[in-house]
Design a protein around this motif. Sequence first.
Motif, mmCIF file in Angstrom:
data_model
loop_
_atom_site.group_PDB
_atom_site.id
_atom_site.type_symbol
_atom_site.label_atom_id
_atom_site.label_comp_id
_atom_site.label_asym_id
_atom_site.label_seq_id
_atom_site.Cartn_x
_atom_site.Cartn_y
_atom_site.Cartn_z
ATOM 1 N N SER A 220 0.824 -1.219 0.000
ATOM 2 C CA SER A 220 0.000 0.000 0.000
ATOM 3 C C SER A 220 0.854 1.262 0.000
ATOM 4 O O SER A 220 0.387 2.322 -0.397
ATOM 5 C CB SER A 220 -1.011 -0.012 1.148
ATOM 6 N N ASN A 221 2.106 1.185 0.418
ATOM 7 C CA ASN A 221 3.017 2.340 0.339
ATOM 8 C C ASN A 221 3.400 2.571 -1.127
ATOM 9 O O ASN A 221 3.242 1.659 -1.953
ATOM 10 C CB ASN A 221 4.300 2.061 1.138
ATOM 11 N N PRO A 222 3.952 3.760 -1.445
ATOM 12 C CA PRO A 222 4.505 3.948 -2.801
ATOM 13 C C PRO A 222 5.578 2.883 -3.074
ATOM 14 O O PRO A 222 6.236 2.424 -2.127
ATOM 15 C CB PRO A 222 5.139 5.347 -2.736
ATOM 16 N N THR A 223 5.745 2.511 -4.340
ATOM 17 C CA THR A 223 6.655 1.398 -4.661
ATOM 18 C C THR A 223 7.706 1.768 -5.709
ATOM 19 O O THR A 223 7.447 2.565 -6.611
ATOM 20 C CB THR A 223 5.851 0.185 -5.184
ATOM 21 N N ILE A 224 8.853 1.124 -5.558
ATOM 22 C CA ILE A 224 9.941 1.244 -6.535
ATOM 23 C C ILE A 224 10.294 -0.181 -6.968
ATOM 24 O O ILE A 224 10.546 -1.043 -6.112
ATOM 25 C CB ILE A 224 11.178 1.929 -5.910
ATOM 26 N N ILE A 225 10.287 -0.411 -8.259
ATOM 27 C CA ILE A 225 10.627 -1.732 -8.810
ATOM 28 C C ILE A 225 12.147 -1.833 -8.931
ATOM 29 O O ILE A 225 12.773 -1.045 -9.637
ATOM 30 C CB ILE A 225 9.980 -1.913 -10.202
ATOM 31 N N ASN A 226 12.751 -2.798 -8.232
ATOM 32 C CA ASN A 226 14.207 -2.974 -8.267
ATOM 33 C C ASN A 226 14.516 -4.442 -8.544
ATOM 34 O O ASN A 226 14.545 -5.227 -7.626
ATOM 35 C CB ASN A 226 14.815 -2.523 -6.934
ATOM 36 N N SER A 227 14.723 -4.844 -9.777
ATOM 37 C CA SER A 227 15.041 -4.009 -10.917
ATOM 38 C C SER A 227 14.786 -4.789 -12.198
ATOM 39 O O SER A 227 14.477 -5.974 -12.156
ATOM 40 C CB SER A 227 16.529 -3.625 -10.859
ATOM 41 N N THR A 228 15.006 -4.113 -13.322
ATOM 42 C CA THR A 228 15.020 -4.781 -14.619
ATOM 43 C C THR A 228 16.400 -4.578 -15.234
ATOM 44 O O THR A 228 17.148 -3.704 -14.810
ATOM 45 C CB THR A 228 13.947 -4.224 -15.569
ATOM 46 N N LYS A 229 16.715 -5.404 -16.241
ATOM 47 C CA LYS A 229 17.979 -5.237 -16.964
ATOM 48 C C LYS A 229 17.728 -4.464 -18.257
ATOM 49 O O LYS A 229 16.584 -4.264 -18.644
ATOM 50 C CB LYS A 229 18.567 -6.614 -17.287
#
Length: 263
Positions: A90-99
């Motif tokens: 539910s918090n803001p999200t950061i996707i870690n990671s793609t290549k």
Amino acid sequence: MFVIGERINGMFVKVKKAIEARDKSAIQKIARRQLDAGADALDINVGPVRGSALDNMCWMIEAVEEVTDAPICIDTPKFDVMNEALHACSNPTIINSTKAIEEELDRYVPLAVETGSQLVALTIDKTGVPKDVDGRVAMGATIITKAMEHGLDMRDLYVDLVIIPVNVAPKQPAAVLGAIGQLKMFSDPPPNFILGLSNVSQSCKERSLLNSAFVAMCIGAGLNAAIMDALDHELMEIAITAEVLLQKQLYCDDYIAAYMSNK
Ligand code: THG
């Protein structure tokens, strides 16, 4: 500087044990300590813990969300785990990671746009970590182009120049600095630039010194975010000071206190 605390990672024995014992308060303490030390967001990585990576990730996210509204940086190489965990947050999200691989970017960038997440993209492709500046710049260009194609705002993109330990790859720190400089000129508006800073000193003796000297140089080149050890006070103070010297923060005699009071 956008500081993502690195400490909630199963690579640390304390965290591994907390996951295995389902000890929420141990995870929550590490979360609070990093935020109190000036972290803006928290990286969450299950590390080499046995059992379901998804269950472990969701349990850690739940524990952290009970004590903060800060952004969660979900650190997993598995797309399915990422997708499920993003929807559980539910918090803001950061996707870690793609290549920097086109087919991967074609899945991850739309996932970031759909879920309103920010995205970390590594300058790594099927051939691995580039040896020089040019390789990093080419992969950075692939990332930026794909992000634009799928409509991701540059403010929501973090290009990770991928630093590896200086004791095994002594040419890499300079290559990272050169690539940040070139990519910054190449794009308007530029994306954010990030590193997993502590990687530079892994298995070295003077870890804090190496991290500190490198963070100052990287900020000089244009780095504006890092996954780093927020509990290393001197490291944090050096990063803040580097920003003051570049006028990214205003100078006042008590600039450290002023910076921390804005958290
Ligand atoms: N880029 C992105 N994400 C990343 C990285 C990166 N996530 C993981 C990693 N790299 C950044 N996080 C860490 C966390 C811990 C350490 C280094 C990087 C570390 N750990 C101790 C060690 O290995 O010596 C653990 C041992 C201990 O103290 O118990 O150094 O580059 N996007």
